[in-house]
Design a protein around this motif. Structure first.
Motif, PDB file in Angstrom:
ATOM      1  N   LEU A  31      14.367  -2.897   3.489  1.00 18.03           N
ATOM      2  CA  LEU A  31      13.729  -2.231   2.361  1.00 18.03           C
ATOM      3  C   LEU A  31      14.980  -1.020   2.010  1.00 18.03           C
ATOM      4  CD1 LEU A  31      10.185  -2.888   2.181  1.00 18.03           C
ATOM      5  CD2 LEU A  31      11.891  -3.859   0.859  1.00 18.03           C
ATOM      6  N   GLU A  32      15.992  -0.396   1.470  1.00 12.42           N
ATOM      7  CA  GLU A  32      16.710  -0.150   1.150  1.00 12.42           C
ATOM      8  C   GLU A  32      16.278   1.697   1.037  1.00 12.42           C
ATOM      9  OE1 GLU A  32      19.986   0.694  -1.896  1.00 12.42           O
ATOM     10  OE2 GLU A  32      21.122   0.657   0.078  1.00 12.42           O
ATOM     11  N   TYR A  33      14.909   2.452   0.074  1.00 12.71           N
ATOM     12  CA  TYR A  33      14.447   3.564   0.182  1.00 12.71           C
ATOM     13  C   TYR A  33      13.840   3.913   0.941  1.00 12.71           C
ATOM     14  CZ  TYR A  33      13.661   7.216  -3.010  1.00 12.71           C
ATOM     15  OH  TYR A  33      13.294   9.013  -2.862  1.00 12.71           O
ATOM     16  N   LEU A  34      12.746   2.938   1.492  1.00 13.63           N
ATOM     17  CA  LEU A  34      12.040   2.928   2.735  1.00 13.63           C
ATOM     18  C   LEU A  34      12.732   3.518   3.810  1.00 13.63           C
ATOM     19  CD1 LEU A  34       9.384   3.233   3.862  1.00 13.63           C
ATOM     20  CD2 LEU A  34       9.602   0.680   4.182  1.00 13.63           C
ATOM     21  N   GLN A  35      13.747   2.335   4.248  1.00 18.72           N
ATOM     22  CA  GLN A  35      14.714   3.000   5.700  1.00 18.72           C
ATOM     23  C   GLN A  35      15.379   5.216   5.370  1.00 18.72           C
ATOM     24  OE1 GLN A  35      14.271   1.532   8.234  1.00 18.72           O
ATOM     25  NE2 GLN A  35      13.447  -0.020   7.371  1.00 18.72           N
ATOM     26  N   ALA A  36      15.082   5.093   4.088  1.00 19.99           N
ATOM     27  CA  ALA A  36      16.372   6.477   3.249  1.00 19.99           C
ATOM     28  C   ALA A  36      14.679   7.626   3.489  1.00 19.99           C
ATOM     29  CB  ALA A  36      16.520   5.897   2.419  1.00 19.99           C
ATOM     30  N   VAL A  37      13.701   7.594   3.197  1.00 16.13           N
ATOM     31  CA  VAL A  37      12.655   8.085   3.594  1.00 16.13           C
ATOM     32  C   VAL A  37      12.730   8.216   4.529  1.00 16.13           C
ATOM     33  CG1 VAL A  37       9.778   8.396   2.821  1.00 16.13           C
ATOM     34  CG2 VAL A  37      11.497   7.373   1.191  1.00 16.13           C
ATOM     35  N   VAL A  38      12.642   6.987   5.250  1.00 16.61           N
ATOM     36  CA  VAL A  38      12.190   7.605   7.071  1.00 16.61           C
ATOM     37  C   VAL A  38      13.180   8.487   7.930  1.00 16.61           C
ATOM     38  CG1 VAL A  38      12.294   6.400   9.287  1.00 16.61           C
ATOM     39  CG2 VAL A  38      10.983   5.394   7.293  1.00 16.61           C
ATOM     40  N   ASN A  39      14.692   8.061   7.364  1.00 14.59           N
ATOM     41  CA  ASN A  39      15.822   9.042   7.464  1.00 14.59           C
ATOM     42  C   ASN A  39      15.321  10.290   7.495  1.00 14.59           C
ATOM     43  OD1 ASN A  39      17.169   7.349   8.765  1.00 14.59           O
ATOM     44  ND2 ASN A  39      18.498   6.386   7.290  1.00 14.59           N
ATOM     45  N   GLU A  40      15.085  10.392   5.716  1.00 13.45           N
ATOM     46  CA  GLU A  40      14.767  12.168   5.637  1.00 13.45           C
ATOM     47  C   GLU A  40      13.335  12.083   6.619  1.00 13.45           C
ATOM     48  OE1 GLU A  40      16.186  15.310   3.031  1.00 13.45           O
ATOM     49  OE2 GLU A  40      17.201  14.107   4.301  1.00 13.45           O
ATOM     50  N   ILE A  41      12.056  11.695   6.526  1.00 11.54           N
ATOM     51  CA  ILE A  41      10.923  12.428   7.640  1.00 11.54           C
ATOM     52  C   ILE A  41      12.317  12.813   8.468  1.00 11.54           C
ATOM     53  CG2 ILE A  41       9.689  11.518   9.249  1.00 11.54           C
ATOM     54  CD1 ILE A  41       8.970   9.637   6.537  1.00 11.54           C
ATOM     55  N   LEU A  42      12.687  12.335   9.199  1.00 16.42           N
ATOM     56  CA  LEU A  42      13.342  12.536  10.416  1.00 16.42           C
ATOM     57  C   LEU A  42      14.193  13.280  10.907  1.00 16.42           C
ATOM     58  CD1 LEU A  42      13.552   9.021  12.048  1.00 16.42           C
ATOM     59  CD2 LEU A  42      12.005  10.368  12.798  1.00 16.42           C
ATOM     60  N   ARG A  43      15.177  13.814   9.417  1.00 18.30           N
ATOM     61  CA  ARG A  43      15.814  14.470   9.325  1.00 18.30           C
ATOM     62  C   ARG A  43      15.128  15.970   9.780  1.00 18.30           C
ATOM     63  NH1 ARG A  43      17.811  18.361   6.138  1.00 18.30           N
ATOM     64  NH2 ARG A  43      17.169  17.547   4.289  1.00 18.30           N
ATOM     65  N   VAL A  44      14.700  15.834   8.556  1.00 19.99           N
ATOM     66  CA  VAL A  44      13.244  17.125   8.226  1.00 19.99           C
ATOM     67  C   VAL A  44      12.438  17.793   9.380  1.00 19.99           C
ATOM     68  CG1 VAL A  44      11.724  18.198   6.520  1.00 19.99           C
ATOM     69  CG2 VAL A  44      13.540  17.261   5.846  1.00 19.99           C
ATOM     70  N   THR A  45      12.226  16.723   9.881  1.00 21.43           N
ATOM     71  CA  THR A  45      11.146  17.235  11.443  1.00 21.43           C
ATOM     72  C   THR A  45      11.252  16.099  12.334  1.00 21.43           C
ATOM     73  OG1 THR A  45       9.995  15.058   9.926  1.00 21.43           O
ATOM     74  CG2 THR A  45       8.673  17.813   9.486  1.00 21.43           C
ATOM     75  N   PRO A  46      12.474  16.204  13.342  1.00 26.03           N
ATOM     76  CA  PRO A  46      13.159  15.842  14.288  1.00 26.03           C
ATOM     77  C   PRO A  46      11.765  15.864  15.623  1.00 26.03           C
ATOM     78  CG  PRO A  46      14.274  18.126  13.949  1.00 26.03           C
ATOM     79  CD  PRO A  46      13.343  17.618  12.354  1.00 26.03           C
ATOM     80  N   ILE A  47      11.885  14.609  16.309  1.00 19.87           N
ATOM     81  CA  ILE A  47      10.883  14.587  16.846  1.00 19.87           C
ATOM     82  C   ILE A  47      10.337  15.192  18.169  1.00 19.87           C
ATOM     83  CG2 ILE A  47       9.633  12.890  18.466  1.00 19.87           C
ATOM     84  CD1 ILE A  47      10.660  10.925  16.800  1.00 19.87           C
ATOM     85  N   ALA A  48      12.116  15.936  18.281  1.00 21.23           N
ATOM     86  CA  ALA A  48      12.308  16.548  19.190  1.00 21.23           C
ATOM     87  C   ALA A  48      13.838  17.778  18.902  1.00 21.23           C
ATOM     88  CB  ALA A  48      13.009  16.192  20.523  1.00 21.23           C
ATOM     89  N   LEU A  49      13.271  19.139  19.040  1.00 21.90           N
ATOM     90  CA  LEU A  49      14.449  20.308  18.620  1.00 21.90           C
ATOM     91  C   LEU A  49      15.206  20.229  19.091  1.00 21.90           C
ATOM     92  CD1 LEU A  49      11.387  23.135  18.288  1.00 21.90           C
ATOM     93  CD2 LEU A  49      12.337  21.655  16.996  1.00 21.90           C
ATOM     94  N   ALA A  50      15.110  19.982  20.377  1.00 24.16           N
ATOM     95  CA  ALA A  50      16.363  20.062  20.580  1.00 24.16           C
ATOM     96  C   ALA A  50      16.975  18.579  22.379  1.00 24.16           C
ATOM     97  CB  ALA A  50      17.127  21.172  22.188  1.00 24.16           C
ATOM     98  N   VAL A  51      18.041  18.401  22.199  1.00 24.89           N
ATOM     99  CA  VAL A  51      18.090  17.320  23.371  1.00 24.89           C
ATOM    100  C   VAL A  51      18.987  18.170  24.997  1.00 24.89           C
ATOM    101  CG1 VAL A  51      19.435  15.046  23.918  1.00 24.89           C
ATOM    102  CG2 VAL A  51      18.680  15.824  22.098  1.00 24.89           C
ATOM    103  N   PRO A  52      18.601  18.684  25.701  1.00 18.18           N
ATOM    104  CA  PRO A  52      19.143  19.184  26.725  1.00 18.18           C
ATOM    105  C   PRO A  52      19.840  17.932  27.682  1.00 18.18           C
ATOM    106  CG  PRO A  52      16.770  18.913  27.307  1.00 18.18           C
ATOM    107  CD  PRO A  52      17.426  18.366  26.117  1.00 18.18           C
ATOM    108  N   ARG A  53      20.785  18.464  28.435  1.00 16.90           N
ATOM    109  CA  ARG A  53      21.856  18.007  29.128  1.00 16.90           C
ATOM    110  C   ARG A  53      22.413  19.202  30.208  1.00 16.90           C
ATOM    111  NH1 ARG A  53      19.278  14.627  26.695  1.00 16.90           N
ATOM    112  NH2 ARG A  53      20.634  12.464  26.133  1.00 16.90           N
ATOM    113  N   ARG A  54      22.874  18.196  31.224  1.00 18.74           N
ATOM    114  CA  ARG A  54      22.997  19.639  32.184  1.00 18.74           C
ATOM    115  C   ARG A  54      24.623  18.933  32.935  1.00 18.74           C
ATOM    116  NH1 ARG A  54      20.371  22.669  36.187  1.00 18.74           N
ATOM    117  NH2 ARG A  54      18.658  20.809  35.688  1.00 18.74           N
ATOM    118  N   LEU A  55      25.583  19.991  32.575  1.00 14.06           N
ATOM    119  CA  LEU A  55      27.241  19.569  32.332  1.00 14.06           C
ATOM    120  C   LEU A  55      27.075  19.467  33.936  1.00 14.06           C
ATOM    121  CD1 LEU A  55      28.460  22.536  30.869  1.00 14.06           C
ATOM    122  CD2 LEU A  55      27.926  19.999  30.328  1.00 14.06           C
ATOM    123  N   ASN A  56      27.758  17.727  34.222  1.00 12.33           N
ATOM    124  CA  ASN A  56      28.474  17.364  35.924  1.00 12.33           C
ATOM    125  C   ASN A  56      29.792  18.316  36.190  1.00 12.33           C
ATOM    126  OD1 ASN A  56      29.673  15.226  34.354  1.00 12.33           O
ATOM    127  ND2 ASN A  56      28.355  13.894  34.886  1.00 12.33           N
TER     128      ASN A  56
END
Length: 179
Positions: A31-56
Motif C-alpha cells: 500500500l503505497e500511500y500508507l507507506q508514505a504516511v508512515v514515512n511522514e509520521i517518522l519524519r515529523v515525529t522521529p522516535i529518537a531526536l539524535a543518534v549519538p556515536r563515540r569517535l574511535n
C-alpha cells in the motif's frame, strides 16, 4: 491529526485494499500511500531526536578538531526539519515520499549506516498495521487548542500520557467481504 485530504486519501486506499475493514498484514507493504504516511509520521515525529556515536579516531567536523573518544550526535529531528533537505519541512505531506526516496543522510528515523536500528523494518511494519487497522475503522480529529508536548523516555520520544482526540466509528461505506 492530519489534513483531511491526507486522511481521506489514506482511507480510500485502505477501503480499496480491505473493503470489510479487516487488515491483511501480508498486503501492508504493497500500500503505497500508507507507506508514505508512515514515512511522514517518522519524519515529523522521529522516535529518537539524535543518534549519538563515540569517535574511535580523531576527526574534523565543521572546522572543529574532535579528538578520539568525543561523542557526536546526528540529530534526526533537525535533519527532518531542515529546509535544505525538505520543501515545507513543517508541513505534514506524505506526497513527498511518493515522488522520491530521500537519502539516508536526510531521512534517518532509525539512525543510519551500519549501526542502524535492527528493529527498523519490524517497527515500520507494526506502525503500518496499527495505522491501517485504526484508520480503516475510525476517523480521528484533533481537539482544538491542545498542544502536543512530547516526553523524553531515555533516548526515545513518546507522546504525552493523555492526548485528547475525537473519534468517529466508520460504518458508512463498508461492504461485506466476498471471500
Amino acid at each position: 491529526m492530519c489534513a483531511p485530504a491526507v486522511g481521506e486519501r489514506l482511507y480510500q486506499e485502505l477501503l480499496a485494499a480491505f473493503p470489510d475493514g479487516r487488515v491483511q498484514t501480508e498486503r501492508i507493504q504493497h500500500l503505497e500511500y500508507l507507506q508514505a504516511v508512515v514515512n511522514e509520521i517518522l519524519r515529523v515525529t522521529p522516535i529518537a531526536l539524535a543518534v549519538p556515536r563515540r569517535l574511535n579516531q580523531s576527526a574534523q567536523l565543521a572546522g572543529y578538531d574532535l579528538p578520539s573518544g568525543t561523542v557526536v550526535a546526528a540529530s534526526a529531528y533537525l535533519a527532518h526539519r531542515s529546509a535544505r533537505n525538505w520543501s515545507a519541512p513543517n508541513d505534514f505531506d506524505p506526497e513527498r515520499f511518493l515522488a522520491e526516496h530521500p537519502s539516508s543522510f536526510t531521512f534517518l528515523p532509525f539512525g543510519g549506516g551500519t549501526r542502524r536500528c535492527l528493529g527498523a523494518a519490524f517497527a515500520r511494519y507494526q506502525i503500518a498495521i496499527v495505522l491501517a487497522q485504526l484508520w480503516s475503522n475510525w476517523r480521528l480529529e484533533s481537539v482544538a487548542g491542545f498542544q502536543v508536548r512530547p516526553i523524553m523516555r531515555g533516548i526515545t520520544v513518546s507522546p504525552p500520557p493523555r492526548m485528547p482526540a475525537r473519534t468517529h466509528r466508520r460504518v458508512e461505506r463498508r461492504v461485506a467481504s466476498t471471500t
